[in-house]
Design an enzyme around this catalytic site. Sequence first.
Site, PDB file in Angstrom:
ATOM      1  CB  SER A 248      -0.944  -0.019   1.211  1.00 35.05           C
ATOM      2  OG  SER A 248      -0.631   1.010   2.112  1.00 35.05           O
ATOM      3  CE  LYS A 249       0.825   7.930  -3.199  1.00 33.65           C
ATOM      4  NZ  LYS A 249       2.131   7.812  -3.857  1.00 33.65           N
ATOM      5  NE  ARG A 250      -3.872   4.421   3.668  1.00 39.40           N
ATOM      6  CZ  ARG A 250      -4.327   3.319   4.228  1.00 39.40           C
ATOM      7  NH1 ARG A 250      -4.030   3.039   5.482  1.00 39.40           N
ATOM      8  NH2 ARG A 250      -5.071   2.476   3.562  1.00 39.40           N
ATOM      9  CE  LYS A 251       0.154  -1.655   5.552  1.00 42.73           C
ATOM     10  NZ  LYS A 251      -0.282  -2.932   4.983  1.00 42.73           N
ATOM     11  N   GLY A 252       4.285   3.276   2.305  1.00 43.04           N
ATOM     12  CA  GLY A 252       5.533   3.682   1.653  1.00 43.04           C
ATOM     13  C   GLY A 252       5.876   2.860   0.428  1.00 43.04           C
TER      14      GLY A 252
END
Length: 491
Positions: A248-252
């Site tokens: 996921s993008k949120r996790k980088g």
Amino acid sequence: MVSGEIRVRIAPSPTGYFHVGTARTAIYNWLLARKHSGKFLLRIEDTDRERSKKEYVDIILDGLKWLGLDWDEDIVYQSKRIAENSYRPHIDRLLEEGKAYRCFYEPDELKAERDKARKEKRNFKARKYRDISPDEAERYMKEGRSFTVRLKLPTEGEAVFHDEVSGDVRRSYDDLDDLIIMKSDGNPIYNFAVVVDDHDMEITHVIRGNDHITNTFYQIEIYKALGWEIPKFAHLPMILRPDRSKVSKRKGDKGVTEYRTDGYLPQALLNYAALVGWSPKDDREKMSIDEMIESFSLDGINPNNAIFDIEKLNWLNGEYLREMDSNKLVDMVSPYLIEAGLTTIYWIETNWHWTVRVIDSLKDRCRLLTEYVELGHYFFRSEFDYDAKGVRKHFKADGTAGLLQSVLDDFEGVSRWNKDTLEKVIRDLADKLEIKPAKLIHPTRLAVSGMTKGPGLFDILELLGKTEVQNRINRAIEYIEKGEFPEQEDN
Ligand code: GLU
């Protein structure tokens, strides 16, 4: 054996970043098409007006082009298909044939019935209007009641389809309700549009993420109702992070084109992403595009979720970089050097051979294009900080300045500035001073590069040239004499 032309597609929704999972889906579709001289098509599923953005479409196209995944035929935009009324006639036909019906639930009413069933632990089906008479439906419409259109699904038995990756997949019809195919605003729902599009695009194999399995059960019912040939389906396992959570993008986790920014080669990412969940029968890892096309098949896809291992990608990227022709490598590295403000295209072009030698000297150590900047910036810039640990180890207040001065003195007389001469000078000086050559090599390296590791010192000295080396050693002597050494770290 596959007969007939293979036509596959990817159908991304331009609602967010272009992540590796979507890229891998594209890769498998593309490999299958290229292997069988078929067609790889692109459809942009942009009917969610609020979330779809043109910039996301551009990111997807940019990423596909960068990876070399060229598509055939014109891009199909779902928004355009809606505008061209591509779906409605099929919905009307299903209504006429009695395979679909108008459903007049008010949203509140539907919710109340659903909640009630949940409380009573009953399986709820929204089928209240499935069997109303045509007259009744007519009357409701005249009253101006809004309606959706639902497809009639079988009420008993089991839905089964054969998945090219996982084998037969089953679902009880108890778990599948009559499917809304048209919303009350007259637009088709997602699953309906996908089926009509795939049919019109003559798709033979639908290869997509396994998060679409439930959609597939519904889509197959739509194909059956419309009397259309059902394509083959292959659902791909998820790509997970090393902790087994979703990418996921949120996790980088990076979007595809961010890998370009971060110094990866498209062929390395393509090769690695293809291997996340697929392998050729002989377990080869580094494979050219042609080799991948040659050995790709859907039955080589592992049905289990796969882990994305960035270390392996880095390793593969390094392998690709090392085998690259040096001139080509300079072409690839230059934009990163320029972006970092270390040089200009004009400078590189006028110092091409020197730059090739610099890049060659760094080649063994760099796995990413960006590492040429991190590990080689001092070739292009005289001002740099000295590595703090290196300073503590190799710049001693009581002696290093003197040693560097001796190096400087002996370099002064060197007229043939090349690595062999310079090595001899240093070794002779070490003999004369009765110290190990390392006692001279380490501080000199730190003085001219700011680093404790890198290409061979004598290569660096030759490449930098006499004047530059002298300036840098002088600067280091001044620095040591000032004695403003970095604080010892706490740890
Ligand atoms: N638009 C869907 C997605 O982005 C793909 C649908 C499909 O491949 O059928 O996941």
